[in-house]
Design a protein around this motif. Structure first.
Motif, PDB file in Angstrom:
ATOM      1  N   ALA A   1      -7.086  18.025 -33.251  1.00 23.98           N
ATOM      2  CA  ALA A   1      -5.891  17.247 -32.908  1.00 23.98           C
ATOM      3  C   ALA A   1      -4.807  17.343 -33.970  1.00 23.98           C
ATOM      4  O   ALA A   1      -3.734  16.762 -33.828  1.00 23.98           O
ATOM      5  CB  ALA A   1      -6.267  15.783 -32.701  1.00 23.98           C
ATOM      6  N   GLY A   2      -5.094  18.066 -35.089  1.00 24.23           N
ATOM      7  CA  GLY A   2      -4.078  18.260 -36.115  1.00 24.23           C
ATOM      8  C   GLY A   2      -4.133  17.265 -37.252  1.00 24.23           C
ATOM      9  O   GLY A   2      -3.214  17.220 -38.080  1.00 24.23           O
ATOM     10  N   GLU A   3      -5.208  16.457 -37.349  1.00 23.44           N
ATOM     11  CA  GLU A   3      -5.326  15.516 -38.456  1.00 23.44           C
ATOM     12  C   GLU A   3      -5.473  16.278 -39.771  1.00 23.44           C
ATOM     13  O   GLU A   3      -6.005  17.380 -39.814  1.00 23.44           O
ATOM     14  CB  GLU A   3      -6.533  14.595 -38.234  1.00 23.44           C
ATOM     15  N   SER A   4      -4.987  15.685 -40.858  1.00 23.54           N
ATOM     16  CA  SER A   4      -5.019  16.366 -42.150  1.00 23.54           C
ATOM     17  C   SER A   4      -6.398  16.304 -42.782  1.00 23.54           C
ATOM     18  O   SER A   4      -7.190  15.390 -42.502  1.00 23.54           O
ATOM     19  CB  SER A   4      -4.006  15.733 -43.110  1.00 23.54           C
ATOM     20  N   ILE A   5      -6.686  17.264 -43.634  1.00 25.26           N
ATOM     21  CA  ILE A   5      -7.943  17.278 -44.364  1.00 25.26           C
ATOM     22  C   ILE A   5      -8.059  16.030 -45.239  1.00 25.26           C
ATOM     23  O   ILE A   5      -9.138  15.441 -45.375  1.00 25.26           O
ATOM     24  CB  ILE A   5      -8.062  18.552 -45.222  1.00 25.26           C
ATOM     25  N   LYS A   6      -6.952  15.606 -45.852  1.00 29.10           N
ATOM     26  CA  LYS A   6      -6.981  14.426 -46.720  1.00 29.10           C
ATOM     27  C   LYS A   6      -7.408  13.189 -45.940  1.00 29.10           C
ATOM     28  O   LYS A   6      -8.264  12.418 -46.396  1.00 29.10           O
ATOM     29  CB  LYS A   6      -5.608  14.200 -47.356  1.00 29.10           C
ATOM     30  N   ALA A   7      -6.819  12.988 -44.758  1.00 31.41           N
ATOM     31  CA  ALA A   7      -7.178  11.820 -43.955  1.00 31.41           C
ATOM     32  C   ALA A   7      -8.621  11.909 -43.487  1.00 31.41           C
ATOM     33  O   ALA A   7      -9.371  10.929 -43.546  1.00 31.41           O
ATOM     34  CB  ALA A   7      -6.240  11.702 -42.756  1.00 31.41           C
ATOM     35  N   LEU A   8      -9.026  13.095 -43.028  1.00 27.98           N
ATOM     36  CA  LEU A   8     -10.398  13.276 -42.571  1.00 27.98           C
ATOM     37  C   LEU A   8     -11.386  12.994 -43.701  1.00 27.98           C
ATOM     38  O   LEU A   8     -12.417  12.348 -43.491  1.00 27.98           O
ATOM     39  CB  LEU A   8     -10.601  14.697 -42.040  1.00 27.98           C
ATOM     40  N   SER A   9     -11.059  13.453 -44.892  1.00 33.07           N
ATOM     41  CA  SER A   9     -11.921  13.226 -46.050  1.00 33.07           C
ATOM     42  C   SER A   9     -12.103  11.736 -46.313  1.00 33.07           C
ATOM     43  O   SER A   9     -13.207  11.271 -46.611  1.00 33.07           O
ATOM     44  CB  SER A   9     -11.329  13.913 -47.286  1.00 33.07           C
ATOM     45  N   GLU A  10     -11.027  10.975 -46.186  1.00 35.06           N
ATOM     46  CA  GLU A  10     -11.098   9.528 -46.401  1.00 35.06           C
ATOM     47  C   GLU A  10     -11.949   8.867 -45.324  1.00 35.06           C
ATOM     48  O   GLU A  10     -12.766   7.982 -45.619  1.00 35.06           O
ATOM     49  CB  GLU A  10      -9.692   8.936 -46.406  1.00 35.06           C
ATOM     50  N   TYR A  11     -11.774   9.275 -44.079  1.00 35.59           N
ATOM     51  CA  TYR A  11     -12.526   8.669 -42.983  1.00 35.59           C
ATOM     52  C   TYR A  11     -14.014   8.992 -43.081  1.00 35.59           C
ATOM     53  O   TYR A  11     -14.857   8.171 -42.710  1.00 35.59           O
ATOM     54  CB  TYR A  11     -11.983   9.145 -41.636  1.00 35.59           C
TER      55      TYR A  11
ATOM     56  N   GLY B   1     -17.497   8.522 -32.677  1.00 42.17           N
ATOM     57  CA  GLY B   1     -16.114   8.059 -32.578  1.00 42.17           C
ATOM     58  C   GLY B   1     -15.535   7.542 -33.868  1.00 42.17           C
ATOM     59  O   GLY B   1     -14.318   7.345 -33.983  1.00 42.17           O
ATOM     60  N   CYS B   2     -16.393   7.331 -34.897  1.00 42.58           N
ATOM     61  CA  CYS B   2     -15.910   6.843 -36.190  1.00 42.58           C
ATOM     62  C   CYS B   2     -16.434   7.676 -37.350  1.00 42.58           C
ATOM     63  O   CYS B   2     -16.119   7.390 -38.509  1.00 42.58           O
ATOM     64  CB  CYS B   2     -16.302   5.377 -36.395  1.00 42.58           C
TER      65      CYS B   2
ATOM     66  N   PRO C   1     -10.447   4.123 -38.628  1.00 45.63           N
ATOM     67  CA  PRO C   1      -9.818   3.656 -37.390  1.00 45.63           C
ATOM     68  C   PRO C   1     -10.855   3.522 -36.268  1.00 45.63           C
ATOM     69  O   PRO C   1     -11.737   4.370 -36.120  1.00 45.63           O
ATOM     70  CB  PRO C   1      -8.807   4.767 -37.068  1.00 45.63           C
ATOM     71  N   LEU C   2     -10.745   2.446 -35.510  1.00 47.28           N
ATOM     72  CA  LEU C   2     -11.626   2.211 -34.363  1.00 47.28           C
ATOM     73  C   LEU C   2     -10.826   2.381 -33.086  1.00 47.28           C
ATOM     74  O   LEU C   2     -10.091   1.483 -32.684  1.00 47.28           O
ATOM     75  CB  LEU C   2     -12.231   0.804 -34.433  1.00 47.28           C
ATOM     76  N   PRO C   3     -10.939   3.542 -32.423  1.00 45.44           N
ATOM     77  CA  PRO C   3     -10.204   3.743 -31.174  1.00 45.44           C
ATOM     78  C   PRO C   3     -10.674   2.752 -30.106  1.00 45.44           C
ATOM     79  O   PRO C   3     -11.861   2.371 -30.074  1.00 45.44           O
ATOM     80  CB  PRO C   3     -10.560   5.184 -30.777  1.00 45.44           C
ATOM     81  N   GLU C   4      -9.759   2.349 -29.252  1.00 54.05           N
ATOM     82  CA  GLU C   4     -10.097   1.367 -28.214  1.00 54.05           C
ATOM     83  C   GLU C   4     -11.219   1.879 -27.314  1.00 54.05           C
ATOM     84  O   GLU C   4     -12.119   1.122 -26.927  1.00 54.05           O
ATOM     85  CB  GLU C   4      -8.850   1.057 -27.381  1.00 54.05           C
TER      86      GLU C   4
ATOM     87  N   GLY D   1      -7.870  -5.498 -34.679  1.00 51.55           N
ATOM     88  CA  GLY D   1      -7.082  -4.617 -35.541  1.00 51.55           C
ATOM     89  C   GLY D   1      -7.426  -3.155 -35.390  1.00 51.55           C
ATOM     90  O   GLY D   1      -6.701  -2.290 -35.896  1.00 51.55           O
ATOM     91  N   GLY D   2      -8.529  -2.851 -34.723  1.00 50.17           N
ATOM     92  CA  GLY D   2      -8.925  -1.457 -34.530  1.00 50.17           C
ATOM     93  C   GLY D   2      -9.389  -0.782 -35.811  1.00 50.17           C
ATOM     94  O   GLY D   2      -9.012   0.362 -36.076  1.00 50.17           O
TER      95      GLY D   2
END
Length: 218
Positions: free
Chosen positions: A159-169, A20-21, A71-74, A40-41
């Protein structure tokens, strides 16, 4: 989920956190209560449990030395929160980066049955692979705990998340590496186009008259 159910109760929440993370195995083993902002999630990925010679554990920065926030989903947060109610965090002190490094203390969420840091070799052999076998999943290298990280990437890309965001996560230094690794999981342009148009037209209520009837009325 079948593999998760086959794990001993004390390790089941590890699956939620890793899948999940997008945490690496050592990062999940090194996750402390003070790293998790439940309100804060957000999960602050600041350390991993790393094995050096003779399987002696140390705390170390995440791979590449890159700390990050995820991000920590609920729905994911429920698992470690419930785990902590049953098994309070253990205060663990380990040397930092090297066997003679300065001592660092963290309140680890996940520990072994003796209250010690998790050892990836023992965990994989005694816990993870037996759970795979119980769930009818091949025990090859492709189905190690790292597969949960790939699962995370596939969910975000679908879900359509960007490669840039995924790379950061994921804690990658180069989004290009993320793209090369996961490009086969990305929806095709045609799929995205159809989904985009369907979302718009799906909001409209269908009329009783078809296109031909509407033209005749005009």
């Amino acid at each position: 989920m079948a593999v998760r159910s086959a794990l001993p109760d004390r390790y089941q929440a590890l699956v939620n956190v890793a899948a999940g993370c997008g945490l690496r195995q050592g990062e999940a083993f090194g996750l402390a209560v003070e790293d998790v902002d439940f309100l804060g999630g957000v999960v602050h990925v600041v350390r991993q449990v790393k094995l050096l010679r003779l399987s002696r554990p140390v705390f170390a920065p995440p791979k590449g030395g890159k700390e990050r926030e995820v991000p920590l989903p609920e729905s994911v947060a429920f698992a470690p929160a419930g785990h902590l109610k049953r098994r309070p965090a253990a205060r663990i002190t380990l040397p930092w980066k090297t066997l003679d490094g300065p001592p660092v203390t963290a309140s680890l969420i996940f520990t072994g049955t003796m209250g010690l840091p998790l050892d990836r070799n023992r965990f994989n052999h005694r816990v993870w692979r037996p759970a795979l076998r119980a769930a009818g999943v091949d025990t090859g290298r492709d189905n190690g705990m790292h597969a949960l990280r790939h699962f995370y990437a596939s969910v975000l890309l679908d879900a359509g998340e960007s490669i840039k965001a995924l790379s950061e996560y994921l804690g990658h230094h180069d989004p290009g590496f993320t793209l090369r690794t996961y490009t086969h999981l990305m929806p095709s342009s045609g799929t995205r186009t159809r989904a985009a148009v369907d979302r718009v037209f799906g909001e409209e209520e269908p009329t009783a008259d078809g296109p031909d009837t509407a033209q005749e009325s005009a």
